[in-house]
Design an enzyme around this catalytic site. Structure first.
Site, PDB file in Angstrom:
ATOM      1  N   ASP A 146      -7.080  -6.526  -5.156  1.00  0.00           N
ATOM      2  CA  ASP A 146      -6.482  -5.258  -5.578  1.00  0.00           C
ATOM      3  C   ASP A 146      -7.496  -4.440  -6.382  1.00  0.00           C
ATOM      4  O   ASP A 146      -8.031  -4.899  -7.385  1.00  0.00           O
ATOM      5  CB  ASP A 146      -5.240  -5.528  -6.427  1.00  0.00           C
ATOM      6  CG  ASP A 146      -4.324  -4.325  -6.534  1.00  0.00           C
ATOM      7  OD1 ASP A 146      -4.836  -3.209  -6.722  1.00  0.00           O
ATOM      8  OD2 ASP A 146      -3.109  -4.504  -6.415  1.00  0.00           O
TER       9      ASP A 146
ATOM     10  N   SER B  18      -1.003   1.429  -5.322  1.00  0.00           N
ATOM     11  CA  SER B  18      -0.932   0.138  -4.625  1.00  0.00           C
ATOM     12  C   SER B  18       0.262   0.052  -3.684  1.00  0.00           C
ATOM     13  O   SER B  18       0.205  -0.653  -2.672  1.00  0.00           O
ATOM     14  CB  SER B  18      -0.870  -1.012  -5.635  1.00  0.00           C
ATOM     15  OG  SER B  18      -2.102  -1.163  -6.301  1.00  0.00           O
TER      16      SER B  18
ATOM     17  N   THR C  71       1.762  -4.728  -3.843  1.00  0.00           N
ATOM     18  CA  THR C  71       1.048  -5.220  -2.663  1.00  0.00           C
ATOM     19  C   THR C  71       1.784  -6.337  -1.939  1.00  0.00           C
ATOM     20  O   THR C  71       2.016  -6.234  -0.726  1.00  0.00           O
ATOM     21  CB  THR C  71      -0.381  -5.655  -3.036  1.00  0.00           C
ATOM     22  OG1 THR C  71      -1.058  -4.551  -3.644  1.00  0.00           O
ATOM     23  CG2 THR C  71      -1.154  -6.103  -1.808  1.00  0.00           C
TER      24      THR C  71
END
Length: 475
Positions: free
Chosen positions: A50, A94, A147
């Site tokens: 990430d 995200s 995510t």
């Protein structure tokens, strides 16, 4: 021998060699060996760092191995660059970034597993599951975070959908779920119902510690929740005496369980705390989180070696804070730091008006960052905390200011605190991010691609039916 006879013999020999060559080519064209080089991967392992941009990769390489070192992810055979914009912003968060990778379509920031109209769509995980394969998700944040949720759930807003995401992870029968976020599975957030108990009743083994996880053998379904919210930073595990497993350990256990199936599996494993460290401009923390992620790549490649049936894809959902390995960065000083900026923030004290005690600022920076701040610098720190009220994650503003102060002191490359404070994503950028791939089907990852291409490339290589934007309930 006459000249004409010699010419005749030469021409005959040439014809013979040509015939042999033609025969050889025909054999090659029909050989089963040729067909095997185009075989579809049985398994797919998608590793997401990430916020991991080129700067974070370079910082990890420099601090861990020096200028001539090589990270494990850099050794993968194929490399591409990926654009990350969302449907409503040229900088993704995200939620939209993870959703684009997972579903093959663009959506708006803050939306998960839905299109820009808010309509639910299938993910690549759904496609693999429908094809009879086992599936799993892992995150070092929360398993209900943006995510991982993009692969296993659908909600219109990431900030209000945590409990609903946890419920969907159960309803969607994902075989392995590992990470943080235990509080979202408990009764007080599930309308009085204990969701963990439902998982157990449905046949899931349940674990909460590193030791328990390592002892899980021959399980078909596994739920592991190792923290009420986000799992601890790599930097802080020693000082906190953490009993949490590492990302490589969680990934290895997931592969062990998922690979028991005959039809193969799909696994998404996220090194989520890279992004958290980048938001805080915590260069030392970025290094440590990146290396743990890279060790996961190493273990996955080692497992897949010589199998010839596993596609490995390593990428990020976006880049954060414009992190760069600046020439002026004091590597030696940064490597001496032993705890995260978040841990440091929790050591500060406050007066009766909830104002930061200046003396505690001096003590914390000296003890943990080895920096002696002047009275002016201390006051500047406190003023920055007051002024830079962020649009997102306001509870993190103190640790973010600590990280920025240290990064500035050691001249590390990172976006200014004012940019982060004004950003709706907390400091994400539109910088392209690298995609690394190995195994059958990896040759398709080349050139400049879009984040919506990832699921399409993977499902095409795997021979798994997948139509981006479609929802199975509509079929």
């Amino acid at each position: 021998m006459k000249k004409t006879s010699r010419r005749f013999i030469h021409e005959l020999a040439q014809a013979h060699r040509f015939g042999v060559l033609v025969l050889f080519c025909l054999i090659c064209m029909t050989s089963p060996i040729q067909a095997e080089t185009k075989s579809a991967p049985k398994n797919v392992i998608l590793l997401i760092g990430d916020g991991m941009g080129l700067g974070a990769i370079e910082i990890a390489r420099q601090l861990e191995y020096g200028k001539t070192g090589i990270l494990h992810l850099e050794k993968l055979e194929h490399v591409a660059l990926m654009r990350t914009y969302s449907a409503n912003n040229y900088v993704t968060d995200s939620a939209a970034g993870g959703s684009a990778i997972a579903t093959g379509i663009k959506t708006n920031n803050e939306m998960i597993g839905v299109n820009a109209k808010g309509e639910e769509v299938d993910s690549i995980l759904d496609a693999f599951q429908a094809n009879g394969k086992k599936v799993g998700i892992i995150s070092t944040n929360m398993v209900v975070d943006a995510t991982p949720a993009a692969f296993g759930a659908s909600v219109s807003n990431r900030w209000t959908g945590g409990a609903h995401i946890a419920r969907q992870l159960f309803d969607n029968q994902i075989d392995v779920i590992l990470g943080g976020g235990a509080s979202y599975f408990e009764a007080d957030k599930q309308n009085g119902e204990d969701l963990i108990a439902k998982f157990k009743k449905a046949g899931y083994a349940f674990t909460t510690t590193k030791e328990e996880l390592s002892s899980m053998n021959k399980k078909e379904k596994l739920l592991g929740l190792f923290h009420p919210t986000y799992m601890n930073f790599k930097l802080d595990k020693e000082v906190l005496h953490s009993q949490e497993p590492s990302l490589p350990e969680m990934t290895a256990k997931a592969i062990d369980i998922l690979s028991q199936g005959d039809k193969g599996f799909f696994l998404m494993s996220e090194g989520a705390r890279i992004d958290s460290m980048e938001h805080a401009a915590d260069i030392t923390g970025i290094w440590k989180e990146m290396i743990e992620f890279d060790q996961t790549v190493k273990e996955v490649v080692k497992w897949a070696k010589n199998r010839n049936d596993t596609l490995i894809v390593v990428l990020a959902d976006h880049e954060t804070m414009g992190i760069s390995a600046s020439e002026t960065m004091d590597i030696a000083a940064l490597k001496k730091i032993r705890v995260s900026s978040e841990y440091m923030s929790k050591q500060l004290t406050f007066d009766k008006n909830n104002e930061i005690n200046p003396k505690s600022v001096v003590t914390v920076f000296k003890k943990y960052a080895h920096i002696s701040l002047t009275d002016h610098e201390v006051q500047q720190f406190i003023d920055n905390v007051r002024k830079n009220r962020t649009l997102v994650y306001p509870k993190h503003r103190i640790e973010w200011e600590i990280g920025s102060t240290i990064a500035n002191y050691h001249k590390a490359g990172v976006a200014d605190r004012s940019i982060r404070a004004a950003s709706s994503t907390g400091g994400h950028t539109a910088n392209m991010i690298p995609v690394f791939a190995a195994g059958p089907g990896s040759e398709a990852f080349e050139g400049v691609i879009d984040n919506t291409d990832i699921s399409k490339i993977i499902t095409k290589a795997s021979g798994v039916p997948f139509t981006p934007g479609q929802h199975k309930k509509e079929e």
